[in-house]
Motif scaffolding. Structure first.
Motif, PDB file in Angstrom:
ATOM      1  N   ALA A  44     -28.328 -13.747 -33.073  1.00 33.56           N
ATOM      2  CA  ALA A  44     -27.543 -15.152 -32.947  1.00 33.56           C
ATOM      3  C   ALA A  44     -26.304 -15.143 -33.219  1.00 33.56           C
ATOM      4  CB  ALA A  44     -28.542 -15.848 -33.907  1.00 33.56           C
ATOM      5  N   LEU A  45     -25.831 -14.479 -34.181  1.00 35.57           N
ATOM      6  CA  LEU A  45     -24.380 -14.509 -34.670  1.00 35.57           C
ATOM      7  C   LEU A  45     -23.285 -13.862 -33.291  1.00 35.57           C
ATOM      8  CD1 LEU A  45     -24.676 -13.620 -38.541  1.00 35.57           C
ATOM      9  CD2 LEU A  45     -24.016 -15.715 -37.668  1.00 35.57           C
ATOM     10  N   ILE A  46     -23.956 -12.722 -32.982  1.00 34.43           N
ATOM     11  CA  ILE A  46     -23.223 -12.346 -32.040  1.00 34.43           C
ATOM     12  C   ILE A  46     -23.023 -13.057 -30.672  1.00 34.43           C
ATOM     13  CG2 ILE A  46     -23.227 -10.215 -30.320  1.00 34.43           C
ATOM     14  CD1 ILE A  46     -24.423  -8.503 -32.714  1.00 34.43           C
ATOM     15  N   TRP A  47     -24.231 -13.636 -30.401  1.00 32.47           N
ATOM     16  CA  TRP A  47     -24.255 -14.253 -29.326  1.00 32.47           C
ATOM     17  C   TRP A  47     -23.554 -15.605 -29.257  1.00 32.47           C
ATOM     18  CZ3 TRP A  47     -29.590 -16.774 -27.195  1.00 32.47           C
ATOM     19  CH2 TRP A  47     -29.615 -17.511 -25.921  1.00 32.47           C
ATOM     20  N   ALA A  48     -23.666 -16.273 -30.502  1.00 30.20           N
ATOM     21  CA  ALA A  48     -22.870 -17.410 -30.628  1.00 30.20           C
ATOM     22  C   ALA A  48     -21.267 -17.191 -30.684  1.00 30.20           C
ATOM     23  CB  ALA A  48     -23.293 -18.192 -32.026  1.00 30.20           C
ATOM     24  N   ASN A  49     -20.809 -16.462 -31.265  1.00 25.23           N
ATOM     25  CA  ASN A  49     -19.491 -15.920 -31.418  1.00 25.23           C
ATOM     26  C   ASN A  49     -18.838 -15.104 -30.198  1.00 25.23           C
ATOM     27  OD1 ASN A  49     -18.535 -16.620 -34.386  1.00 25.23           O
ATOM     28  ND2 ASN A  49     -20.618 -15.840 -34.679  1.00 25.23           N
ATOM     29  N   THR A  50     -19.715 -14.608 -29.269  1.00 29.00           N
ATOM     30  CA  THR A  50     -19.123 -13.974 -28.174  1.00 29.00           C
ATOM     31  C   THR A  50     -19.165 -15.006 -26.795  1.00 29.00           C
ATOM     32  OG1 THR A  50     -21.204 -12.917 -27.866  1.00 29.00           O
ATOM     33  CG2 THR A  50     -19.390 -11.789 -28.986  1.00 29.00           C
ATOM     34  N   LEU A  51     -20.572 -15.590 -26.702  1.00 31.27           N
ATOM     35  CA  LEU A  51     -20.846 -16.361 -25.628  1.00 31.27           C
ATOM     36  C   LEU A  51     -21.172 -17.970 -25.999  1.00 31.27           C
ATOM     37  CD1 LEU A  51     -22.819 -13.723 -23.533  1.00 31.27           C
ATOM     38  CD2 LEU A  51     -20.355 -14.509 -23.168  1.00 31.27           C
ATOM     39  N   GLN A  52     -20.328 -18.383 -26.727  1.00 32.93           N
ATOM     40  CA  GLN A  52     -20.517 -19.937 -27.391  1.00 32.93           C
ATOM     41  C   GLN A  52     -21.167 -20.735 -26.478  1.00 32.93           C
ATOM     42  OE1 GLN A  52     -17.270 -21.442 -29.590  1.00 32.93           O
ATOM     43  NE2 GLN A  52     -18.533 -22.714 -30.883  1.00 32.93           N
ATOM     44  N   ASP A  53     -20.686 -21.051 -25.427  1.00 28.85           N
ATOM     45  CA  ASP A  53     -21.013 -22.150 -24.253  1.00 28.85           C
ATOM     46  C   ASP A  53     -22.602 -21.528 -23.854  1.00 28.85           C
ATOM     47  OD1 ASP A  53     -18.705 -23.227 -24.520  1.00 28.85           O
ATOM     48  OD2 ASP A  53     -17.945 -22.407 -22.801  1.00 28.85           O
ATOM     49  N   SER A  54     -22.713 -20.349 -23.706  1.00 28.14           N
ATOM     50  CA  SER A  54     -24.022 -19.874 -23.303  1.00 28.14           C
ATOM     51  C   SER A  54     -25.121 -20.334 -24.332  1.00 28.14           C
ATOM     52  CB  SER A  54     -24.110 -18.462 -22.863  1.00 28.14           C
ATOM     53  OG  SER A  54     -25.582 -17.943 -22.784  1.00 28.14           O
ATOM     54  N   TYR A  55     -24.599 -19.900 -25.426  1.00 27.93           N
ATOM     55  CA  TYR A  55     -25.853 -20.200 -26.826  1.00 27.93           C
ATOM     56  C   TYR A  55     -26.051 -21.656 -26.888  1.00 27.93           C
ATOM     57  CZ  TYR A  55     -27.641 -19.921 -31.436  1.00 27.93           C
ATOM     58  OH  TYR A  55     -28.198 -20.151 -32.498  1.00 27.93           O
ATOM     59  N   ALA A  56     -24.924 -22.351 -26.897  1.00 29.53           N
ATOM     60  CA  ALA A  56     -25.130 -23.994 -26.891  1.00 29.53           C
ATOM     61  C   ALA A  56     -25.907 -24.590 -25.826  1.00 29.53           C
ATOM     62  CB  ALA A  56     -23.754 -24.648 -27.046  1.00 29.53           C
TER      63      ALA A  56
END
Length: 464
Positions: A44-56
């Motif tokens: 979750a941390l990696i996803w939210a900090n590398t592909l923030q728009d995708s995670y959101a």
């Protein structure tokens, strides 16, 4: 006049064999689930900090029947839906502890209850004082009060500490009581308004659920749809939907009747616990722990009173509260610490309980629901506070690891190979007879080998 006899109880003494086996099985599942939870949080941390728009976009994607008031985001489904499974298992655990575990005996229950109460009250006080002094919001006072047993056991699995079964059982029972109070906090303090018709429908559904259980009706195809209806009504009532899971878990019978190997509660817990630990909680973490982490954001955690209060509550409040509650219970009751352990061991476990993840993240979302930025900062504070507590606990546990390993080896030793640890058979005459036979066979084998070795050496002494 006869003198009154005073009985002294030992804290963290050896458990009964059935209780020890149950705890061992439960902790194995929780440990695996904790490792998955840790992996999900990292992803979750990696996803939210590398592909923030995708995670959101994934987290905020809505689906569900809007006509039933259930058009929810993915993150919302994870928090209100999947966590209901987690709290269902927590309800079964609590019921089992009340009827067959440590909580069934008021004297034995005093320790984990006192430790849990102090372990929730002190972090709340620490948070409140921090925000009163710093001029912050008091809305997040409940965030640092929860302990995440799965994450704590995952830390134990990673560092390889052989914590004795009594301390592990204490940690598990403490977490069960902790979950109970967290449920009460959610129900009482985070319910803004109540939809009485929906709440009435949920209560009626729970009544039907209880009646079917009492009548001995079986079949998942009956209970699963009914549970979904109860959950939906509870959600629309304004009370957090996870309360429905707890209520249904508490209704299950957790003591076996004559002719039963396992009670219905134990059987269902055995089936549902892997779903909770391996799927529900990790998915909740995946869509809840994804917060933006940067140097500035980490610095803000230690300067903003709300987030600093969360970190101090988890790291300092939990350790002081649980250790203090345990010490006070020993100080003012006829009880003492087990001869095999020291107060430093209790301190290490108390520090480990500062890992507050699943329920802390959930309460953080409820406490600052109208402030998205503060919600994310609070989540970051929960992650950082849990990490600091894990590091401190690791250091303390590593210091005592050699002692723990010796205790665990003593608990596991089974020299007569009958499947029952020898420590539980020491008062059994048959056990001593079997051990005498084993030692005699070993001695005879040693004598035979010595004779063979002696004969071979004599044969080699002559001229070539």
């Amino acid at each position: 006049m006869t003198a009154r006899r005073t009985t002294t109880r030992k804290f963290f003494g050896r458990m009964s064999l059935p209780e020890r086996n149950f705890v061992a099985e439960a902790l194995r599942t929780e440990t695996v689930g904790g490792v998955l939870l840790l992996i999900a949080a990292i992803v979750a941390l990696i996803w939210a900090n590398t592909l923030q728009d995708s995670y959101a976009s994934v987290s905020h994607y809505h689906f569900g029947p809007a006509a039933l008031g259930l058009d929810l985001s993915v993150a919302h489904w994870a928090a209100d839906g999947l966590l209901a499974v987690f709290f269902f298992v927590a309800g079964i655990e609590l019921k089992r502890e009340l009827v067959a575990g440590d909580l069934r005996d008021p004297k034995a229950a005093l320790l984990p209850v006192a430790a849990a109460v102090c372990g929730m009250a002190v972090p709340a006080v620490v948070y409140t004082l921090t925000n009163v002094v710093g001029g912050g919001s008091l809305d997040g006072w409940a965030v640092p009060t929860a302990t995440d047993i799965a994450f704590a056991l995952a830390v134990l699995a990673v560092i390889g500490t052989s914590l004795p079964s009594a301390l592990r059982a204490f940690l598990l029972t403490l977490a069960v009581v902790d979950d109970l109070f967290a449920i009460l906090i959610i129900a009482v303090f985070f319910t803004d308004s109540i939809n009485l018709p929906a709440l009435g429908g949920a209560v009626v559904g729970l009544g039907v659920f209880w009646l079917l259980l009492r009548k001995g009706v079986r079949g998942w195809y009956i209970y699963v749809p009914l549970a979904l209806v109860i959950w939906g009504l509870m959600y629309n009532s304004g009370i957090h939907a996870t309360i429905a899971g707890v209520a249904m878990g508490l209704m299950l019978r957790c003591h076996p009747l004559e002719g039963e190997d396992h009670s219905p509660g134990e059987h269902i817990e055995h089936l549902v616990r892997p779903v909770s630990a391996g799927l529900a909680v990790p998915l909740f973490a995946l869509f809840s722990a994804g917060v933006s982490i940067s140097g500035g954001a980490i610095g803000d955690v230690f300067t903003r009173p709300e987030t600093l209060g969360v970190v101090l509550g988890l790291v300092v409040g939990k350790a002081v509260g649980i250790f203090g509650g345990t010490w006070l219970t020993a100080r003012f009751t006829r009880a003492s610490l087990s001869d095999d352990l020291e107060w430093a061991d209790v301190g290490a476990v108390a520090t480990l309980a500062g890992i507050g993840f699943t329920v802390s993240l959930l309460i953080g979302e409820l406490a600052f629901v109208r402030n998205t930025a503060l919600t994310d900062e609070t989540k970051a504070a929960v992650l950082i506070g849990s990490l600091i507590a894990a590091v401190f606990a690791t250091v303390l546990l590593k210091i005592r690891n050699a002692k723990y390993r010796a205790l665990c080896e003593a608990e596991e030793r089974d020299e007569d190979l009958d499947g029952i640890p020898d420590i539980y058979e020491q008062d059994n005459p048959a056990y001593h007879l079997r051990m005498a036979e084993i030692y005699e066979r070993k001695a005879a084998e040693h004598r035979r080998l010595a004779e063979v070795a002696g004969g071979a050496s004599e044969g080699n002494d002559g001229p070539a």
